[in-house]
Scaffold this motif. Structure first.
Motif, PDB file in Angstrom:
ATOM      1  N   ALA A   1      45.846  39.366  55.173  1.00  0.00           N
ATOM      2  CA  ALA A   1      46.853  40.576  54.826  1.00  0.00           C
ATOM      3  C   ALA A   1      46.686  40.582  53.112  1.00  0.00           C
ATOM      4  O   ALA A   1      46.259  42.187  52.697  1.00  0.00           O
ATOM      5  CB  ALA A   1      48.153  40.764  55.232  1.00  0.00           C
ATOM      6  N   GLU A   2      46.505  39.208  52.959  1.00  0.00           N
ATOM      7  CA  GLU A   2      46.394  39.542  51.093  1.00  0.00           C
ATOM      8  C   GLU A   2      45.401  39.991  50.438  1.00  0.00           C
ATOM      9  O   GLU A   2      44.223  38.794  51.426  1.00  0.00           O
ATOM     10  CB  GLU A   2      46.708  38.354  50.373  1.00  0.00           C
ATOM     11  N   SER A   3      45.439  41.316  49.599  1.00  0.00           N
ATOM     12  CA  SER A   3      43.993  41.389  49.210  1.00  0.00           C
ATOM     13  C   SER A   3      43.306  40.146  47.917  1.00  0.00           C
ATOM     14  O   SER A   3      44.166  39.485  47.287  1.00  0.00           O
ATOM     15  CB  SER A   3      44.016  42.523  48.831  1.00  0.00           C
ATOM     16  N   PRO A   4      41.942  40.178  48.071  1.00  0.00           N
ATOM     17  CA  PRO A   4      41.966  39.654  46.522  1.00  0.00           C
ATOM     18  C   PRO A   4      42.392  39.910  45.361  1.00  0.00           C
ATOM     19  O   PRO A   4      43.167  39.148  44.199  1.00  0.00           O
ATOM     20  CB  PRO A   4      40.373  40.105  46.665  1.00  0.00           C
ATOM     21  N   LEU A   5      42.868  41.443  44.786  1.00  0.00           N
ATOM     22  CA  LEU A   5      43.429  42.185  43.833  1.00  0.00           C
ATOM     23  C   LEU A   5      44.696  41.236  43.975  1.00  0.00           C
ATOM     24  O   LEU A   5      45.391  40.586  42.981  1.00  0.00           O
ATOM     25  CB  LEU A   5      43.609  43.077  44.212  1.00  0.00           C
ATOM     26  N   ASP A   6      45.512  41.017  45.362  1.00  0.00           N
ATOM     27  CA  ASP A   6      46.938  40.916  44.948  1.00  0.00           C
ATOM     28  C   ASP A   6      46.651  39.364  45.121  1.00  0.00           C
ATOM     29  O   ASP A   6      47.927  38.176  43.935  1.00  0.00           O
ATOM     30  CB  ASP A   6      47.654  40.897  46.564  1.00  0.00           C
ATOM     31  N   LYS A   7      46.059  38.377  45.305  1.00  0.00           N
ATOM     32  CA  LYS A   7      45.664  37.256  45.074  1.00  0.00           C
ATOM     33  C   LYS A   7      44.992  36.582  43.361  1.00  0.00           C
ATOM     34  O   LYS A   7      46.548  35.395  42.988  1.00  0.00           O
ATOM     35  CB  LYS A   7      44.335  35.859  45.470  1.00  0.00           C
ATOM     36  N   LEU A   8      44.742  37.210  43.059  1.00  0.00           N
ATOM     37  CA  LEU A   8      44.488  37.963  41.555  1.00  0.00           C
ATOM     38  C   LEU A   8      45.938  37.700  40.801  1.00  0.00           C
ATOM     39  O   LEU A   8      46.317  36.301  39.826  1.00  0.00           O
ATOM     40  CB  LEU A   8      43.594  38.598  40.781  1.00  0.00           C
ATOM     41  N   LYS A   9      47.111  38.516  41.160  1.00  0.00           N
ATOM     42  CA  LYS A   9      48.064  38.747  40.069  1.00  0.00           C
ATOM     43  C   LYS A   9      48.801  37.947  40.583  1.00  0.00           C
ATOM     44  O   LYS A   9      49.504  37.139  39.648  1.00  0.00           O
ATOM     45  CB  LYS A   9      48.291  39.745  41.432  1.00  0.00           C
ATOM     46  N   ALA A  10      48.870  37.161  41.550  1.00  0.00           N
ATOM     47  CA  ALA A  10      49.485  36.147  41.810  1.00  0.00           C
ATOM     48  C   ALA A  10      48.911  34.630  41.103  1.00  0.00           C
ATOM     49  O   ALA A  10      49.806  34.170  40.266  1.00  0.00           O
ATOM     50  CB  ALA A  10      50.032  35.944  43.269  1.00  0.00           C
ATOM     51  N   PHE A  11      47.966  34.159  40.979  1.00  0.00           N
ATOM     52  CA  PHE A  11      47.736  32.977  40.176  1.00  0.00           C
ATOM     53  C   PHE A  11      47.837  34.037  38.673  1.00  0.00           C
ATOM     54  O   PHE A  11      48.251  32.606  37.851  1.00  0.00           O
ATOM     55  CB  PHE A  11      45.973  33.310  40.356  1.00  0.00           C
ATOM     56  N   LEU A  12      47.653  34.622  38.092  1.00  0.00           N
ATOM     57  CA  LEU A  12      47.986  35.079  36.510  1.00  0.00           C
ATOM     58  C   LEU A  12      49.301  35.386  36.197  1.00  0.00           C
ATOM     59  O   LEU A  12      49.861  34.668  35.297  1.00  0.00           O
ATOM     60  CB  LEU A  12      46.941  36.318  36.628  1.00  0.00           C
TER      61      LEU A  12
END
Length: 95
Positions: A70-81
């Motif tokens: 369910a987690e999009s690549p953009l959501d993963k990037l935001k969480a990482f940042l």
């Protein structure tokens, strides 16, 4: 044709499944082991939060990987940042 059971892993060494290795028709007693498969069986059982991983010499139990579809690549990037503000600062620093 004779076969024997071998144990398939993914690129990272995590156990995937049992599979068959076929005996060589030209070399009886020699088996064609699929790429990434090993002949040593993984442990018979393991805790629910662990998974067998072949480390090149033996099986070890590592933390079971999880995947969030369910987690999009953009959501993963935001969480990482947000977890790594120094990386975000480097990206925002324009020469």
């Amino acid at each position: 044709m004779t076969t024997k059971i071998v144990y398939q892993t993914v690129v990272s060494g995590l156990f995937l499944c049992e599979t068959d290795a076929d005996e060589s028709p030209e070399e009886p007693g020699h088996f064609h082991i699929p790429g990434g498969a090993v002949e040593t069986p993984p442990p018979e059982s393991w805790p629910g939060d662990k998974w067998p991983r072949w480390n090149g010499a033996a099986w070890e139990l590592v933390t079971r990987p999880t995947a969030s579809i369910a987690e999009s690549p953009l959501d993963k990037l935001k969480a990482f940042l947000s977890a790594n503000p120094d990386v975000e600062a480097l990206l925002n620093d324009k020469p």
